[in-house]
Design a protein around this motif. Structure first.
Motif, PDB file in Angstrom:
ATOM      1  N   PRO A 118     -57.624   7.112 -30.540  1.00  0.00           N
ATOM      2  CA  PRO A 118     -58.860   7.906 -30.593  1.00  0.00           C
ATOM      3  C   PRO A 118     -59.397   7.991 -32.017  1.00  0.00           C
ATOM      4  CG  PRO A 118     -56.946   9.331 -30.315  1.00  0.00           C
ATOM      5  CD  PRO A 118     -56.465   7.923 -30.137  1.00  0.00           C
ATOM      6  N   ARG A 119     -60.677   7.826 -32.184  1.00  0.00           N
ATOM      7  CA  ARG A 119     -61.275   7.808 -33.521  1.00  0.00           C
ATOM      8  C   ARG A 119     -62.202   8.995 -33.771  1.00  0.00           C
ATOM      9  NH1 ARG A 119     -58.428   4.407 -36.826  1.00  0.00           N
ATOM     10  NH2 ARG A 119     -57.961   2.449 -35.743  1.00  0.00           N
ATOM     11  N   THR A 120     -62.924   9.417 -32.742  1.00  0.00           N
ATOM     12  CA  THR A 120     -63.887  10.498 -32.965  1.00  0.00           C
ATOM     13  C   THR A 120     -63.170  11.840 -33.013  1.00  0.00           C
ATOM     14  OG1 THR A 120     -64.327  10.941 -30.618  1.00  0.00           O
ATOM     15  CG2 THR A 120     -65.572   9.154 -31.655  1.00  0.00           C
ATOM     16  N   ARG A 121     -63.812  12.797 -33.643  1.00  0.00           N
ATOM     17  CA  ARG A 121     -63.232  14.128 -33.770  1.00  0.00           C
ATOM     18  C   ARG A 121     -63.023  14.764 -32.392  1.00  0.00           C
ATOM     19  NH1 ARG A 121     -64.336  19.513 -34.405  1.00  0.00           N
ATOM     20  NH2 ARG A 121     -63.208  20.578 -36.096  1.00  0.00           N
ATOM     21  N   GLN A 122     -63.968  14.509 -31.482  1.00  0.00           N
ATOM     22  CA  GLN A 122     -63.851  15.077 -30.136  1.00  0.00           C
ATOM     23  C   GLN A 122     -62.650  14.495 -29.387  1.00  0.00           C
ATOM     24  OE1 GLN A 122     -66.629  13.847 -31.490  1.00  0.00           O
ATOM     25  NE2 GLN A 122     -67.861  15.718 -31.761  1.00  0.00           N
ATOM     26  N   GLU A 123     -62.446  13.182 -29.500  1.00  0.00           N
ATOM     27  CA  GLU A 123     -61.309  12.553 -28.828  1.00  0.00           C
ATOM     28  C   GLU A 123     -59.986  13.064 -29.393  1.00  0.00           C
ATOM     29  OE1 GLU A 123     -62.903   8.132 -27.556  1.00  0.00           O
ATOM     30  OE2 GLU A 123     -62.270   8.456 -29.624  1.00  0.00           O
ATOM     31  N   ILE A 124     -59.919  13.161 -30.709  1.00  0.00           N
ATOM     32  CA  ILE A 124     -58.691  13.637 -31.343  1.00  0.00           C
ATOM     33  C   ILE A 124     -58.415  15.085 -30.953  1.00  0.00           C
ATOM     34  CG2 ILE A 124     -57.664  14.243 -33.571  1.00  0.00           C
ATOM     35  CD1 ILE A 124     -59.033  11.732 -34.726  1.00  0.00           C
ATOM     36  N   GLY A 139     -51.484  20.156 -33.435  1.00  0.00           N
ATOM     37  CA  GLY A 139     -51.856  19.001 -34.240  1.00  0.00           C
ATOM     38  C   GLY A 139     -51.364  17.658 -33.760  1.00  0.00           C
ATOM     39  N   ILE A 140     -50.704  17.577 -32.592  1.00  0.00           N
ATOM     40  CA  ILE A 140     -50.108  16.313 -32.134  1.00  0.00           C
ATOM     41  C   ILE A 140     -51.160  15.483 -31.405  1.00  0.00           C
ATOM     42  CG2 ILE A 140     -48.261  15.258 -30.796  1.00  0.00           C
ATOM     43  CD1 ILE A 140     -47.395  16.964 -33.225  1.00  0.00           C
ATOM     44  N   VAL A 141     -51.269  14.223 -31.797  1.00  0.00           N
ATOM     45  CA  VAL A 141     -52.197  13.317 -31.122  1.00  0.00           C
ATOM     46  C   VAL A 141     -51.481  12.224 -30.339  1.00  0.00           C
ATOM     47  CG1 VAL A 141     -54.158  13.695 -32.666  1.00  0.00           C
ATOM     48  CG2 VAL A 141     -52.438  11.984 -33.258  1.00  0.00           C
ATOM     49  N   GLU A 142     -50.187  12.021 -30.617  1.00  0.00           N
ATOM     50  CA  GLU A 142     -49.471  10.962 -29.910  1.00  0.00           C
ATOM     51  C   GLU A 142     -47.975  11.114 -30.115  1.00  0.00           C
ATOM     52  OE1 GLU A 142     -49.629   7.383 -33.185  1.00  0.00           O
ATOM     53  OE2 GLU A 142     -51.351   7.634 -31.848  1.00  0.00           O
ATOM     54  N   THR A 143     -47.203  10.502 -29.231  1.00  0.00           N
ATOM     55  CA  THR A 143     -45.755  10.431 -29.373  1.00  0.00           C
ATOM     56  C   THR A 143     -45.348   8.962 -29.401  1.00  0.00           C
ATOM     57  OG1 THR A 143     -45.503  10.576 -26.970  1.00  0.00           O
ATOM     58  CG2 THR A 143     -45.342  12.628 -28.219  1.00  0.00           C
ATOM     59  N   ILE A 144     -44.289   8.664 -30.151  1.00  0.00           N
ATOM     60  CA  ILE A 144     -43.894   7.276 -30.398  1.00  0.00           C
ATOM     61  C   ILE A 144     -42.422   7.078 -30.086  1.00  0.00           C
ATOM     62  CG2 ILE A 144     -43.376   7.726 -32.841  1.00  0.00           C
ATOM     63  CD1 ILE A 144     -44.377   4.907 -33.466  1.00  0.00           C
ATOM     64  N   ASP A 145     -42.091   5.900 -29.599  1.00  0.00           N
ATOM     65  CA  ASP A 145     -40.692   5.546 -29.364  1.00  0.00           C
ATOM     66  C   ASP A 145     -40.598   4.034 -29.223  1.00  0.00           C
ATOM     67  OD1 ASP A 145     -37.997   5.879 -29.089  1.00  0.00           O
ATOM     68  OD2 ASP A 145     -38.070   6.970 -27.192  1.00  0.00           O
ATOM     69  N   GLY A 146     -39.374   3.542 -29.242  1.00  0.00           N
ATOM     70  CA  GLY A 146     -39.124   2.127 -29.003  1.00  0.00           C
ATOM     71  C   GLY A 146     -38.403   1.952 -27.681  1.00  0.00           C
ATOM     72  N   THR A 147     -38.649   0.842 -27.024  1.00  0.00           N
ATOM     73  CA  THR A 147     -37.953   0.538 -25.779  1.00  0.00           C
ATOM     74  C   THR A 147     -37.615  -0.949 -25.761  1.00  0.00           C
ATOM     75  OG1 THR A 147     -38.031   0.688 -23.362  1.00  0.00           O
ATOM     76  CG2 THR A 147     -40.075   0.100 -24.459  1.00  0.00           C
ATOM     77  N   HIS A 148     -36.461  -1.267 -25.217  1.00  0.00           N
ATOM     78  CA  HIS A 148     -36.011  -2.656 -25.195  1.00  0.00           C
ATOM     79  C   HIS A 148     -36.321  -3.291 -23.839  1.00  0.00           C
ATOM     80  CE1 HIS A 148     -33.760  -2.925 -29.037  1.00  0.00           C
ATOM     81  NE2 HIS A 148     -33.681  -1.607 -28.875  1.00  0.00           N
ATOM     82  N   ILE A 149     -36.986  -4.435 -23.883  1.00  0.00           N
ATOM     83  CA  ILE A 149     -37.269  -5.224 -22.690  1.00  0.00           C
ATOM     84  C   ILE A 149     -36.293  -6.391 -22.658  1.00  0.00           C
ATOM     85  CG2 ILE A 149     -39.011  -6.493 -21.407  1.00  0.00           C
ATOM     86  CD1 ILE A 149     -39.647  -3.484 -21.864  1.00  0.00           C
ATOM     87  N   ARG A 150     -35.426  -6.383 -21.652  1.00  0.00           N
ATOM     88  CA  ARG A 150     -34.370  -7.401 -21.572  1.00  0.00           C
ATOM     89  C   ARG A 150     -34.972  -8.783 -21.312  1.00  0.00           C
ATOM     90  NH1 ARG A 150     -28.737  -7.229 -19.997  1.00  0.00           N
ATOM     91  NH2 ARG A 150     -28.933  -4.969 -19.669  1.00  0.00           N
ATOM     92  N   ILE A 151     -34.455  -9.795 -22.009  1.00  0.00           N
ATOM     93  CA  ILE A 151     -34.907 -11.171 -21.828  1.00  0.00           C
ATOM     94  C   ILE A 151     -33.702 -12.086 -21.652  1.00  0.00           C
ATOM     95  CG2 ILE A 151     -37.020 -10.826 -23.174  1.00  0.00           C
ATOM     96  CD1 ILE A 151     -35.629 -12.325 -25.491  1.00  0.00           C
ATOM     97  N   VAL A 152     -33.963 -13.262 -21.105  1.00  0.00           N
ATOM     98  CA  VAL A 152     -32.931 -14.283 -21.042  1.00  0.00           C
ATOM     99  C   VAL A 152     -32.679 -14.796 -22.456  1.00  0.00           C
ATOM    100  CG1 VAL A 152     -34.566 -16.186 -20.670  1.00  0.00           C
ATOM    101  CG2 VAL A 152     -32.218 -16.372 -19.815  1.00  0.00           C
TER     102      VAL A 152
END
Length: 347
Positions: A118-124, A139-152
């Protein structure tokens, strides 16, 4: 010596193709393809120009069929099921169709249209209010984490893809808002890469460090991430009082990203098992699933098995006070800033 007779020309046979859009209702379409009829047509129209066959062959696969085949693969993770559904095309055709459609969905033109911060003040402000409604964390706008996608196991640089749990994967950084919509995704790092390194090289960090994102906006992350003025992590050994209250609110609010990842993987089971293509193609599959997940959110298409929805009365929440610029004298160091923030907001 007898002259060899020419071999007769092999006649190609085509299996009849089903029109599942006419045969199945929305409930069954969502169950099998994760989108209802209107959603499938929306994606088809968006990609039609690139998916249409350049030839006028009678049995050319239609854009609608290409989208349906790809959705079935992403929903199940099993390419043979696309054939098992008796949709019509041969297995080599199914493979080509999936690669073409995933490539388009993961293209920058499409990805940046549906996955954006989000970029605009209203969206934030709206996103801050939605997070504030969960556990009174301002004041929180987002939460972050990592996730592992299994591959061959890949043929090249195999050891780099082995993660700490000893299987091959793509370590994917993903960011959600309070409504479980994806705001950012980075899916191009091998499984051995630490979450903090992925963040350090991401556009998200550059946006915050270069003040592209307004002051007073915060991201919640776990202890795998460095604590910064804009990235708040939990205390490993909180003191009674404000720090414990902060940790409780932090945990409840950060659950959004864990639930969001769960929704993404339940919606597209290809991300749940082992993806049996190259790492480069897997990265595009992850991005394509993120785009489709946000399309489902935009169109309010629920998972068939989804029996919970977090309802946040965002419109009724007053301003959390997170948009104001920090006053002079606020520490720049992440750990000291966290203490300042906790004493100000939770003290």
């Amino acid at each position: 010596m007898a002259q060899q007779q020419p071999q007769p020309r092999r006649v190609r046979t085509f299996r009849p193709r089903r029109n599942v859009l006419d045969e199945l209702g929305d409930t069954e379409l969502i169950k099998r393809y994760r989108l209802d009829r209107a959603g499938i047509m929306y994606v088809t129209e968006m990609l039609r120009g690139a998916l249409e066959s350049p030839t006028s062959r009678t049995m050319a696969i239609s854009p609608e069929m290409k989208v349906v085949i790809t959705l079935r693969y992403l929903a199940t993770g099993k390419m043979q099921l696309c054939n098992g559904d008796d949709l019509g095309p041969s297995q080599p055709s199914v493979s080509r169709v999936i690669a073409q459609t995933v490539e388009l969905l993961a293209s920058p033109a499409i990805a940046t249209r549906f996955i954006k911060f989000p970029r605009t003040r209203q969206e934030i402000q709206r996103r801050q209010n939605e997070f504030m409604a969960i556990s009174n964390f301002p004041g929180i706008v987002e939460t972050i984490d990592g996730t592992h996608i299994r591959i061959v196991a890949p043929k090249e640089y195999e050891e780099e893809y082995v993660n700490r749990k000893n299987y091959h994967s793509i370590n994917t950084q993903i960011v959600f808002d309070a409504k479980y919509k994806i705001l950012d995704v980075v899916a191009n790092w091998p499984g051995s890469t630490h979450d903090a390194r992925i963040l350090r090289h991401s556009g998200l960090m550059r946006a915050f460090e270069n003040n592209v994102i307004p002051a007073g906006c915060h991201v919640l992350g776990d202890s795998a991430y460095p604590c910064k003025r804009w990235l708040l992590t939990p205390y490993l050994h909180p003191l009674p009082g404000a720090q414990e209250a902060y940790n409780r609110a932090h945990k409840r609010t950060r659950c959004v990203v864990e639930r969001g990842i769960g929704q993404l993987k339940r919606r597209f089971h290809v991300l749940h098992g082992e993806v049996r293509v190259s790492p480069q193609k897997t990265c595009k599959i992850i991005l394509a699933c993120a785009v489709l997940h946000n399309i489902c959110k935009d169109r309010n298409i629920q998972l068939p098995e989804e029996n919970y929805v977090v309802e946040n009365p965002a419109d009724d929440v007053e301003d959390g006070g997170g948009n104001e610029a920090a006053p002079a004298g606020v520490p720049n160091d992440g750990l000291r800033y966290r203490d300042y923030f906790v004493n100000l907001r939770f003290g």
